[in-house]
Motif scaffolding. Sequence first.
Motif, PDB file in Angstrom:
ATOM      1  N   ALA A  38       0.779  -1.151   0.132  1.00 56.04           N
ATOM      2  CA  ALA A  38       0.027   0.093   0.021  1.00 56.04           C
ATOM      3  C   ALA A  38       1.023   1.339   0.184  1.00 56.04           C
ATOM      4  N   ASP A  39       1.875   1.200   0.822  1.00 57.44           N
ATOM      5  CA  ASP A  39       2.740   2.633   0.822  1.00 57.44           C
ATOM      6  C   ASP A  39       3.450   2.529  -0.426  1.00 57.44           C
ATOM      7  N   GLN A  40       3.746   1.671  -1.179  1.00 57.84           N
ATOM      8  CA  GLN A  40       4.728   1.628  -2.104  1.00 57.84           C
ATOM      9  C   GLN A  40       3.726   2.332  -3.368  1.00 57.84           C
ATOM     10  N   LEU A  41       2.310   1.710  -3.350  1.00 56.54           N
ATOM     11  CA  LEU A  41       1.578   2.485  -4.246  1.00 56.54           C
ATOM     12  C   LEU A  41       1.233   3.735  -4.285  1.00 56.54           C
ATOM     13  N   ALA A  42       1.219   4.211  -3.057  1.00 55.93           N
ATOM     14  CA  ALA A  42       0.812   5.481  -2.875  1.00 55.93           C
ATOM     15  C   ALA A  42       1.926   6.286  -3.465  1.00 55.93           C
ATOM     16  N   ALA A  64      -4.718  -1.006   5.566  1.00 53.43           N
ATOM     17  CA  ALA A  64      -3.201  -0.405   5.028  1.00 53.43           C
ATOM     18  C   ALA A  64      -3.312   0.391   4.017  1.00 53.43           C
ATOM     19  N   ALA A  65      -4.269   0.066   3.059  1.00 54.35           N
ATOM     20  CA  ALA A  65      -4.662   0.963   2.107  1.00 54.35           C
ATOM     21  C   ALA A  65      -5.032   2.394   2.338  1.00 54.35           C
ATOM     22  N   GLN A  66      -6.128   2.433   3.277  1.00 51.20           N
ATOM     23  CA  GLN A  66      -6.544   3.601   3.818  1.00 51.20           C
ATOM     24  C   GLN A  66      -5.672   4.584   4.601  1.00 51.20           C
ATOM     25  N   ALA A  67      -4.896   3.544   5.431  1.00 52.15           N
ATOM     26  CA  ALA A  67      -3.711   4.442   6.363  1.00 52.15           C
ATOM     27  C   ALA A  67      -2.728   4.826   5.373  1.00 52.15           C
ATOM     28  N   LEU A 119      -4.810   5.834   0.250  1.00 56.92           N
ATOM     29  CA  LEU A 119      -5.373   5.203  -1.045  1.00 56.92           C
ATOM     30  C   LEU A 119      -6.928   5.492  -0.651  1.00 56.92           C
ATOM     31  N   LYS A 120      -7.755   5.772  -1.520  1.00 54.35           N
ATOM     32  CA  LYS A 120      -9.141   5.759  -1.459  1.00 54.35           C
ATOM     33  C   LYS A 120      -9.329   4.308  -2.178  1.00 54.35           C
ATOM     34  N   VAL A 121     -10.497   3.533  -1.291  1.00 56.19           N
ATOM     35  CA  VAL A 121     -10.609   2.396  -1.614  1.00 56.19           C
ATOM     36  C   VAL A 121     -12.048   2.326  -2.015  1.00 56.19           C
ATOM     37  N   LYS A 122     -12.405   1.252  -3.220  1.00 53.68           N
ATOM     38  CA  LYS A 122     -13.857   1.056  -3.467  1.00 53.68           C
ATOM     39  C   LYS A 122     -13.836  -0.425  -3.388  1.00 53.68           C
TER      40      LYS A 122
END
Length: 340
Positions: A118-122, A159-162, A165-168
Amino acid sequence: MDARTQAFGGPALIDGFGRTVTYLRVSVTDRCDLRCVYCMAEHMTFLPKKEVLTLEELDRIASAFVGLGVRKLRITGGEPLVRKGVMDLIGSLGRHLRSGALDELTLTTNGTRLTEFADQLAAAGVRRVNVSLDTLKPELFRTLTRGGQLAQVIAGIDAAQAAGLKVKINAVALKDDNAGELPELIAWAHGRGCDMTLIEAMPLGEIEVDRTDQFLSLKDVRRELESFWTLTDIDHQTGGPARYVRVAETGGRLGFITPLSHNFCEACNRVRLTCTGTLHTCLGREDASDLRAVIRAGASDADLVDAIRLAVDAKPQGHDFQIARAAAPAVARHMSTTGG
């Protein structure tokens, strides 16, 4: 990884029916760490490595599309985060965001590896991800995915929200499995600040079960939801085929993707590149253009552009999806091969 930002002149990518293609979905692998019952056979035979595009080849083709006016790239699979080195590709494609050539770089994932990535994607410029989640019941999740762990996916969403990242949340509506749970799943997603999209089961690939036993029309789902919730149509677009409503009682957005009960072909702006370099201009047709053969034959950028334009010009007007007992799938390829 080639750091070029290729910019091609000439007209936009417009098909023979006047639709402008601005959205490319790129499958980076046919492999997945789950075996969802509506997506894959239990014992899949995956592609040999030599047939799969290298990361550099994926970058070259995707970048050619960006140079031709595509404004949105979605990385898909299989499960894209199982592809070794995939963050190198995503990081490289992020240059098109920085240059302004690309509006959005997104990802569809089953969520099992988001805690790691997640952090790398952001950091690469990804701002939102779609996570496939069909149930909040651990046992049913294990059954639908043939062994998956619900807690692992929930941790990935956390983890994505932290990471900002916006999650759908995407859920396939399944008549005998999660139909009664959909309101709870929608409310849960909206309670986390996530949009939710429901998807009709699509006839892609042989999966060892009869899809007439799974198919649930989202017209019927919407009618049921409207018996206790207030749904208001809204003009919200994410570049994909979903039609959105606002749910007054939850405050969240709910999308419906209805390839069978109400197709979305008239405004289709999407094409799909498989991990083997096959370009499909329609999800529901056996159309195919082999871009791997083009680039591995030593094609120049101009040759690649010509091949892309030729394929897009032949994009069909609509798909052939239908659900009927004992009928063969509309197309033989699995969704995991097609790319999300």
